[in-house]
Design a protein around this motif. Structure first.
Motif, PDB file in Angstrom:
ATOM      1  N   ASP A  45       0.826  -1.216   0.000  1.00 27.22           N
ATOM      2  CA  ASP A  45       0.000   0.000   0.000  1.00 27.22           C
ATOM      3  C   ASP A  45       0.856   1.261   0.000  1.00 27.22           C
ATOM      4  O   ASP A  45       0.570   2.230  -0.724  1.00 27.22           O
ATOM      5  CB  ASP A  45      -0.923   0.005   1.216  1.00 27.22           C
ATOM      6  CG  ASP A  45      -2.047  -1.012   1.106  1.00 27.22           C
ATOM      7  OD1 ASP A  45      -2.272  -1.515  -0.013  1.00 27.22           O
ATOM      8  OD2 ASP A  45      -2.685  -1.314   2.143  1.00 27.22           O
ATOM      9  N   VAL A  46       1.913   1.272   0.816  1.00 22.97           N
ATOM     10  CA  VAL A  46       2.771   2.456   0.873  1.00 22.97           C
ATOM     11  C   VAL A  46       3.518   2.636  -0.440  1.00 22.97           C
ATOM     12  O   VAL A  46       3.625   3.759  -0.958  1.00 22.97           O
ATOM     13  CB  VAL A  46       3.755   2.349   2.056  1.00 22.97           C
ATOM     14  CG1 VAL A  46       4.754   3.511   2.015  1.00 22.97           C
ATOM     15  CG2 VAL A  46       3.013   2.339   3.380  1.00 22.97           C
ATOM     16  N   THR A  47       4.036   1.549  -0.994  1.00 23.02           N
ATOM     17  CA  THR A  47       4.744   1.638  -2.276  1.00 23.02           C
ATOM     18  C   THR A  47       3.835   2.173  -3.359  1.00 23.02           C
ATOM     19  O   THR A  47       4.241   3.021  -4.170  1.00 23.02           O
ATOM     20  CB  THR A  47       5.289   0.252  -2.669  1.00 23.02           C
ATOM     21  OG1 THR A  47       6.208  -0.200  -1.673  1.00 23.02           O
ATOM     22  CG2 THR A  47       6.007   0.320  -4.008  1.00 23.02           C
ATOM     23  N   ALA A  48       2.599   1.704  -3.397  1.00 22.21           N
ATOM     24  CA  ALA A  48       1.652   2.192  -4.398  1.00 22.21           C
ATOM     25  C   ALA A  48       1.368   3.677  -4.218  1.00 22.21           C
ATOM     26  O   ALA A  48       1.283   4.437  -5.196  1.00 22.21           O
ATOM     27  CB  ALA A  48       0.354   1.389  -4.309  1.00 22.21           C
ATOM     28  N   ALA A  49       1.248   4.106  -2.946  1.00 25.82           N
ATOM     29  CA  ALA A  49       1.004   5.525  -2.686  1.00 25.82           C
ATOM     30  C   ALA A  49       2.184   6.378  -3.131  1.00 25.82           C
ATOM     31  O   ALA A  49       2.011   7.428  -3.775  1.00 25.82           O
ATOM     32  CB  ALA A  49       0.712   5.742  -1.205  1.00 25.82           C
ATOM     33  N   LEU A  50       3.405   5.943  -2.796  1.00 27.24           N
ATOM     34  CA  LEU A  50       4.594   6.705  -3.192  1.00 27.24           C
ATOM     35  C   LEU A  50       4.711   6.796  -4.701  1.00 27.24           C
ATOM     36  O   LEU A  50       5.075   7.846  -5.253  1.00 27.24           O
ATOM     37  CB  LEU A  50       5.847   6.053  -2.590  1.00 27.24           C
ATOM     38  CG  LEU A  50       5.953   6.066  -1.062  1.00 27.24           C
ATOM     39  CD1 LEU A  50       7.175   5.270  -0.616  1.00 27.24           C
ATOM     40  CD2 LEU A  50       6.024   7.487  -0.535  1.00 27.24           C
ATOM     41  N   ASP A  51       4.405   5.700  -5.382  1.00 29.19           N
ATOM     42  CA  ASP A  51       4.472   5.717  -6.845  1.00 29.19           C
ATOM     43  C   ASP A  51       3.430   6.663  -7.424  1.00 29.19           C
ATOM     44  O   ASP A  51       3.709   7.394  -8.380  1.00 29.19           O
ATOM     45  CB  ASP A  51       4.268   4.302  -7.393  1.00 29.19           C
ATOM     46  CG  ASP A  51       5.447   3.380  -7.125  1.00 29.19           C
ATOM     47  OD1 ASP A  51       6.547   3.902  -6.824  1.00 29.19           O
ATOM     48  OD2 ASP A  51       5.276   2.149  -7.212  1.00 29.19           O
ATOM     49  N   SER A  52       2.243   6.663  -6.864  1.00 30.69           N
ATOM     50  CA  SER A  52       1.186   7.528  -7.404  1.00 30.69           C
ATOM     51  C   SER A  52       1.511   9.002  -7.196  1.00 30.69           C
ATOM     52  O   SER A  52       1.100   9.850  -7.985  1.00 30.69           O
ATOM     53  CB  SER A  52      -0.158   7.188  -6.758  1.00 30.69           C
ATOM     54  OG  SER A  52      -0.160   7.535  -5.378  1.00 30.69           O
ATOM     55  N   TRP A  53       2.282   9.300  -6.137  1.00 31.04           N
ATOM     56  CA  TRP A  53       2.686  10.690  -5.882  1.00 31.04           C
ATOM     57  C   TRP A  53       3.996  11.042  -6.592  1.00 31.04           C
ATOM     58  O   TRP A  53       4.490  12.159  -6.468  1.00 31.04           O
ATOM     59  CB  TRP A  53       2.835  10.941  -4.383  1.00 31.04           C
ATOM     60  CG  TRP A  53       1.514  11.090  -3.684  1.00 31.04           C
ATOM     61  CD1 TRP A  53       0.656  10.086  -3.337  1.00 31.04           C
ATOM     62  CD2 TRP A  53       0.885  12.308  -3.277  1.00 31.04           C
ATOM     63  NE1 TRP A  53      -0.467  10.602  -2.732  1.00 31.04           N
ATOM     64  CE2 TRP A  53      -0.350  11.964  -2.674  1.00 31.04           C
ATOM     65  CE3 TRP A  53       1.246  13.652  -3.334  1.00 31.04           C
ATOM     66  CZ2 TRP A  53      -1.228  12.922  -2.158  1.00 31.04           C
ATOM     67  CZ3 TRP A  53       0.374  14.599  -2.808  1.00 31.04           C
ATOM     68  CH2 TRP A  53      -0.838  14.241  -2.238  1.00 31.04           C
ATOM     69  N   GLY A  54       4.555  10.083  -7.317  1.00 26.49           N
ATOM     70  CA  GLY A  54       5.765  10.340  -8.092  1.00 26.49           C
ATOM     71  C   GLY A  54       6.989  10.586  -7.242  1.00 26.49           C
ATOM     72  O   GLY A  54       7.842  11.422  -7.591  1.00 26.49           O
ATOM     73  N   ILE A  55       7.113   9.860  -6.124  1.00 31.14           N
ATOM     74  CA  ILE A  55       8.234  10.066  -5.205  1.00 31.14           C
ATOM     75  C   ILE A  55       9.370   9.113  -5.571  1.00 31.14           C
ATOM     76  O   ILE A  55       9.259   7.896  -5.373  1.00 31.14           O
ATOM     77  CB  ILE A  55       7.803   9.844  -3.751  1.00 31.14           C
ATOM     78  CG1 ILE A  55       6.646  10.778  -3.394  1.00 31.14           C
ATOM     79  CG2 ILE A  55       8.981  10.072  -2.821  1.00 31.14           C
ATOM     80  CD1 ILE A  55       6.953  12.260  -3.591  1.00 31.14           C
ATOM     81  N   ALA A  56      10.439   9.664  -6.103  1.00 27.69           N
ATOM     82  CA  ALA A  56      11.614   8.857  -6.454  1.00 27.69           C
ATOM     83  C   ALA A  56      12.385   8.513  -5.187  1.00 27.69           C
ATOM     84  O   ALA A  56      12.576   9.360  -4.309  1.00 27.69           O
ATOM     85  CB  ALA A  56      12.501   9.628  -7.423  1.00 27.69           C
ATOM     86  N   ARG A  57      12.807   7.271  -5.085  1.00 31.44           N
ATOM     87  CA  ARG A  57      13.591   6.851  -3.920  1.00 31.44           C
ATOM     88  C   ARG A  57      14.331   5.578  -4.274  1.00 31.44           C
ATOM     89  O   ARG A  57      13.989   4.876  -5.237  1.00 31.44           O
ATOM     90  CB  ARG A  57      12.727   6.645  -2.684  1.00 31.44           C
ATOM     91  CG  ARG A  57      11.816   5.409  -2.703  1.00 31.44           C
ATOM     92  CD  ARG A  57      10.497   5.671  -3.370  1.00 31.44           C
ATOM     93  NE  ARG A  57       9.639   4.487  -3.321  1.00 31.44           N
ATOM     94  CZ  ARG A  57       8.613   4.299  -4.129  1.00 31.44           C
ATOM     95  NH1 ARG A  57       8.297   5.194  -5.059  1.00 31.44           N
ATOM     96  NH2 ARG A  57       7.871   3.214  -4.015  1.00 31.44           N
ATOM     97  N   GLN A  58      15.346   5.273  -3.494  1.00 27.10           N
ATOM     98  CA  GLN A  58      16.138   4.067  -3.692  1.00 27.10           C
ATOM     99  C   GLN A  58      16.502   3.499  -2.332  1.00 27.10           C
ATOM    100  O   GLN A  58      17.122   4.162  -1.515  1.00 27.10           O
ATOM    101  CB  GLN A  58      17.402   4.358  -4.506  1.00 27.10           C
ATOM    102  CG  GLN A  58      18.219   3.122  -4.822  1.00 27.10           C
ATOM    103  CD  GLN A  58      19.397   3.427  -5.732  1.00 27.10           C
ATOM    104  OE1 GLN A  58      19.627   4.580  -6.098  1.00 27.10           O
ATOM    105  NE2 GLN A  58      20.149   2.406  -6.084  1.00 27.10           N
ATOM    106  N   ARG A  59      16.116   2.246  -2.102  1.00 25.73           N
ATOM    107  CA  ARG A  59      16.330   1.624  -0.794  1.00 25.73           C
ATOM    108  C   ARG A  59      17.560   0.729  -0.824  1.00 25.73           C
ATOM    109  O   ARG A  59      17.749  -0.066  -1.750  1.00 25.73           O
ATOM    110  CB  ARG A  59      15.105   0.797  -0.398  1.00 25.73           C
ATOM    111  CG  ARG A  59      15.210   0.125   0.967  1.00 25.73           C
ATOM    112  CD  ARG A  59      13.883  -0.482   1.365  1.00 25.73           C
ATOM    113  NE  ARG A  59      13.947  -1.098   2.690  1.00 25.73           N
ATOM    114  CZ  ARG A  59      14.192  -2.374   2.907  1.00 25.73           C
ATOM    115  NH1 ARG A  59      14.391  -3.206   1.871  1.00 25.73           N
ATOM    116  NH2 ARG A  59      14.231  -2.846   4.144  1.00 25.73           N
ATOM    117  N   ASP A  60      18.387   0.894   0.207  1.00 23.75           N
ATOM    118  CA  ASP A  60      19.546   0.023   0.374  1.00 23.75           C
ATOM    119  C   ASP A  60      19.078  -1.240   1.081  1.00 23.75           C
ATOM    120  O   ASP A  60      18.702  -1.205   2.256  1.00 23.75           O
ATOM    121  CB  ASP A  60      20.614   0.749   1.207  1.00 23.75           C
ATOM    122  CG  ASP A  60      21.923  -0.020   1.289  1.00 23.75           C
ATOM    123  OD1 ASP A  60      21.883  -1.267   1.321  1.00 23.75           O
ATOM    124  OD2 ASP A  60      22.994   0.625   1.345  1.00 23.75           O
TER     125      ASP A  60
END
Length: 306
Positions: free
Chosen positions: A238-253
């Protein structure tokens, strides 16, 4: 054998030089005019360290730091090494190179003070611009993406519940110790400075793996959020889908769990539109909120949506 006091003379003078250099660096960071190519991290650092008034100059706390800290360091230096400092300066002035060095320092200090005075005078003449670099973008009318996640109270917070009021949406995570607390603090400070503390801040986690709903109350306390503010998390999907819909670029180590990300704050209007999306420019939030404060459609006081 060189007496102990004599051996400390140069160190006292070096300490004085370090105080002067540090002071000059602080004043340059706080007052140096910013251009269109100024990196965002410099602007953000200035905002965090010294704050900013409508003129772009430091606020009261910033001036206290700029003036009080150097005076405090000088006071400590005089108390601890007063005699050594006086003797060291006296020894320095007995030589021509030492006299030239002292004169150079005095001239540079004078030039710096005149430049600071001119910067303050220019800023006070023109209070319309907070920072000439990257001006506040035009207000947009695109609908904000959907957002419905679990908050620190264990309830589902839906962005649609805030219709009829302004809101700030930003993105951070609890284990972040550098940029995330800064982003949240900038949002809170901008809200306070613009006198719109009724505007809620919704912080969506970038790390649902560790920022589980059970940890959200501790995160909200660590960030000293208000009673109407929310920290949002949920399932990883759910959080990943929300971040993608808001166009939030990120990279997790995957090894450490830390997330590399930018700084984004979205100002959502009462109709649910993303009025301003501020990527890499969180210092612009206050300008947007000043417009919010002047907007006739914004009531002076809201009740909680809960």
């Amino acid at each position: 054998m060189i007496p102990a006091r004599a051996s400390r003379l140069p160190l006292a003078v070096v300490a004085l030089a370090l105080v002067l250099v540090i002071t000059a660096a602080w004043w340059a960071l706080a007052l140096w005019p910013l251009g269109a190519d100024t990196p965002d991290w410099i602007v953000t650092t200035r905002e965090v360290c010294f704050g900013a008034s409508r003129t772009g100059l430091p606020h009261a706390g910033g001036w206290l730091l700029l003036i009080g800290e150097p005076l405090g360091m000088l006071a400590v230096l005089v108390v601890v090494w007063g005699a050594e400092l006086r003797q060291g300066l006296s020894r320095l002035h007995r030589t021509i190179p030492g006299q030239l060095l002292s004169a150079t320092v005095v001239v540079l200090c004078g030039i710096g003070l005149m430049a600071a005075g001119r910067r303050i005078a220019d800023a006070n003449r023109d209070t319309a611009v907070f920072n000439p670099a990257t001006p506040l973008p035009a207000r947009d009318d695109a609908p904000a993406p959907a957002l419905a996640l679990i908050d620190q109270h264990g309830e589902t917070t839906d962005l649609t519940a805030f219709r009829g009021r302004w809101a700030l949406v930003t993105f951070a995570f609890g284990h972040c110790e550098d940029i995330c607390p800064v982003i949240v603090d900038i949002a809170k400070r901008a809200r306070r400075d613009a006198q719109v503390e009724h505007v809620p801040i919704l912080v969506v986690t970038l790390d649902p793996w560790r920022d589980t709903p059970g940890r959200l109350p501790a995160i909200a306390d660590a960030w000293t959020l208000g009673t109407d503010d929310r920290v949002l998390s949920g399932s990883i999907a759910d959080v990943t889908a929300a971040l993608d819909s808001w166009g939030i670029a990120r990279q997790r180590d995957e090894r450490t769990g830390d997330v590399v990300h930018g700084s984004t704050i979205v100002v959502v209007d009462p109709e649910g539109r993303a009025a301003w999306r501020l990527d890499g420019a969180p210092h612009r939030v206050r300008e947007a909120l000043e417009i919010v404060a002047a907007d006739e459609s914004t009531p002076a006081r809201f009740t909680s949506s809960r």
